[in-house]
Design a protein around this motif. Structure first.
Motif, mmCIF file in Angstrom:
data_model
loop_
_atom_site.group_PDB
_atom_site.id
_atom_site.type_symbol
_atom_site.label_atom_id
_atom_site.label_comp_id
_atom_site.label_asym_id
_atom_site.label_seq_id
_atom_site.Cartn_x
_atom_site.Cartn_y
_atom_site.Cartn_z
ATOM 1 N N LEU A 36 13.710 0.731 12.271
ATOM 2 C CA LEU A 36 12.318 0.539 12.707
ATOM 3 C C LEU A 36 11.758 1.773 13.398
ATOM 4 N N ASN A 37 12.618 2.652 13.854
ATOM 5 C CA ASN A 37 12.141 3.884 14.480
ATOM 6 C C ASN A 37 11.334 4.717 13.481
ATOM 7 N N HIS A 38 11.675 4.596 12.188
ATOM 8 C CA HIS A 38 11.001 5.380 11.149
ATOM 9 C C HIS A 38 10.039 4.546 10.309
ATOM 10 N N GLY A 43 1.635 -3.249 9.657
ATOM 11 C CA GLY A 43 2.190 -4.576 9.859
ATOM 12 C C GLY A 43 2.342 -4.887 11.326
ATOM 13 N N LYS A 44 3.147 -5.911 11.598
ATOM 14 C CA LYS A 44 3.350 -6.302 12.983
ATOM 15 C C LYS A 44 4.838 -6.332 13.303
ATOM 16 N N PHE A 45 5.123 -6.189 14.571
ATOM 17 C CA PHE A 45 6.479 -6.222 15.078
ATOM 18 C C PHE A 45 6.611 -7.480 15.928
ATOM 19 N N ALA A 46 7.537 -8.342 15.521
ATOM 20 C CA ALA A 46 7.725 -9.628 16.189
ATOM 21 C C ALA A 46 9.074 -9.636 16.909
ATOM 22 N N CYS A 47 9.204 -10.540 17.862
ATOM 23 C CA CYS A 47 10.459 -10.727 18.583
ATOM 24 C C CYS A 47 11.520 -11.221 17.598
ATOM 25 N N ALA A 48 12.679 -10.581 17.577
ATOM 26 C CA ALA A 48 13.770 -10.995 16.693
ATOM 27 C C ALA A 48 14.379 -12.316 17.143
ATOM 28 N N GLY A 49 14.105 -12.726 18.371
ATOM 29 C CA GLY A 49 14.640 -13.977 18.878
ATOM 30 C C GLY A 49 13.803 -15.191 18.536
ATOM 31 N N CYS A 50 12.476 -15.039 18.628
ATOM 32 C CA CYS A 50 11.615 -16.217 18.439
ATOM 33 C C CYS A 50 10.463 -16.014 17.466
ATOM 34 N N GLY A 51 10.226 -14.797 17.021
ATOM 35 C CA GLY A 51 9.169 -14.537 16.059
ATOM 36 C C GLY A 51 7.794 -14.286 16.641
ATOM 37 N N LYS A 52 7.656 -14.248 17.970
ATOM 38 C CA LYS A 52 6.349 -13.994 18.590
ATOM 39 C C LYS A 52 5.857 -12.596 18.226
ATOM 40 N N LEU A 54 4.461 -9.265 18.898
ATOM 41 C CA LEU A 54 4.481 -8.481 20.130
ATOM 42 C C LEU A 54 3.716 -7.166 20.043
ATOM 43 N N PHE A 55 3.904 -6.435 18.938
ATOM 44 C CA PHE A 55 3.293 -5.120 18.785
ATOM 45 C C PHE A 55 2.707 -4.990 17.390
ATOM 46 N N ASP A 56 1.713 -4.138 17.267
ATOM 47 C CA ASP A 56 1.067 -3.880 15.997
ATOM 48 C C ASP A 56 1.377 -2.440 15.577
ATOM 49 N N SER A 57 1.496 -2.210 14.289
ATOM 50 C CA SER A 57 1.796 -0.863 13.800
ATOM 51 C C SER A 57 0.714 0.148 14.201
ATOM 52 N N LYS A 58 -0.489 -0.315 14.480
ATOM 53 C CA LYS A 58 -1.573 0.595 14.884
ATOM 54 C C LYS A 58 -1.300 1.260 16.234
ATOM 55 N N THR A 59 -0.409 0.654 17.041
ATOM 56 C CA THR A 59 -0.106 1.226 18.353
ATOM 57 C C THR A 59 1.256 1.915 18.382
ATOM 58 N N LEU A 125 13.447 -6.398 17.592
ATOM 59 C CA LEU A 125 12.199 -6.599 16.867
ATOM 60 C C LEU A 125 12.466 -6.903 15.396
ATOM 61 N N ARG A 126 11.480 -7.517 14.777
ATOM 62 C CA ARG A 126 11.507 -7.761 13.326
ATOM 63 C C ARG A 126 10.173 -7.265 12.802
ATOM 64 N N PHE A 127 10.196 -6.413 11.779
ATOM 65 C CA PHE A 127 8.956 -5.894 11.212
ATOM 66 C C PHE A 127 8.462 -6.816 10.108
ATOM 67 N N ILE A 128 7.173 -7.136 10.133
ATOM 68 C CA ILE A 128 6.541 -7.977 9.125
ATOM 69 C C ILE A 128 5.428 -7.151 8.484
ATOM 70 N N PRO A 129 5.644 -6.662 7.259
ATOM 71 C CA PRO A 129 4.622 -5.833 6.597
ATOM 72 C C PRO A 129 3.300 -6.571 6.456
ATOM 73 N N GLU A 130 2.215 -5.829 6.557
ATOM 74 C CA GLU A 130 0.871 -6.405 6.418
ATOM 75 C C GLU A 130 0.764 -7.153 5.087
ATOM 76 N N GLY A 131 0.175 -8.343 5.137
ATOM 77 C CA GLY A 131 -0.035 -9.142 3.939
ATOM 78 C C GLY A 131 1.126 -10.039 3.554
ATOM 79 N N THR A 132 2.211 -10.016 4.371
ATOM 80 C CA THR A 132 3.358 -10.869 4.024
ATOM 81 C C THR A 132 3.609 -11.981 5.032
ATOM 82 N N GLY A 133 2.784 -12.106 6.016
ATOM 83 C CA GLY A 133 3.040 -13.185 6.961
ATOM 84 C C GLY A 133 2.416 -12.895 8.241
#
Length: 133
Positions: A36-38, A43-52, A54-59, A125-133
């Motif tokens: 995820l460093n690269h 997309g969005k970055f969600a908590c790997a524990g609960c899916g919340k 947390l962060f957006d790729s724009k930031t 974190l878990r990355f969720i690409p834009e348009g996939t969820g």
């Protein structure tokens, strides 16, 4: 009080050993080891524990530290903060507001517009690409 309550047995059964160590035991992954460093996609970055969410790729930005870094969470309510006085220093720990999972630390040396560097463990974190969820 966190919104999501699970026993340690439940957390262990749903997380990898490394994710458990970081999220539940306040560990730190080795710098430069997270894919995820690269991550450069939108997309969005969600908590790997609960899916919340947390962060957006724009930031997200390249801080040069070896961990995924962001200048802001999606909202102030997405994360919580507490003082961490381990390792003979004073830092501000960042955790998921819903499950309490340890994410990393925030430092006051980030870019504009916030000046903050949310230095997160990629395994938290878990990355969720834009348009996939």
């Amino acid at each position: 009080m966190t919104k999501i309550q699970k026993s340690e047995t439940e957390w262990r059964s749903m997380l990898s050993p490394e994710a458990y160590r970081v999220l539940r035991e306040h560990g730190t992954e080795r710098a430069g080891t997270s894919p995820l460093n690269h991550e450069k996609r939108q997309g969005k970055f969600a908590c790997a524990g609960c899916g919340k969410h947390l962060f957006d790729s724009k930031t997200k930005y390249e801080s040069g530290t070896g961990w995924p870094s962001f200048w802001s969470p999606v909202s102030p309510e997405a994360v919580g903060e507490s003082q961490d006085n381990s390792w003979f220093m004073r830092r501000t720990e960042v955790h998921c507001a819903d499950c309490g999972g340890h994410l990393g630390h925030v430092f006051p040396d980030g870019p504009a517009p916030t000046g903050q560097r949310y230095c997160m463990n990629g395994v938290a974190l878990r990355f969720i690409p834009e348009g996939t969820g």
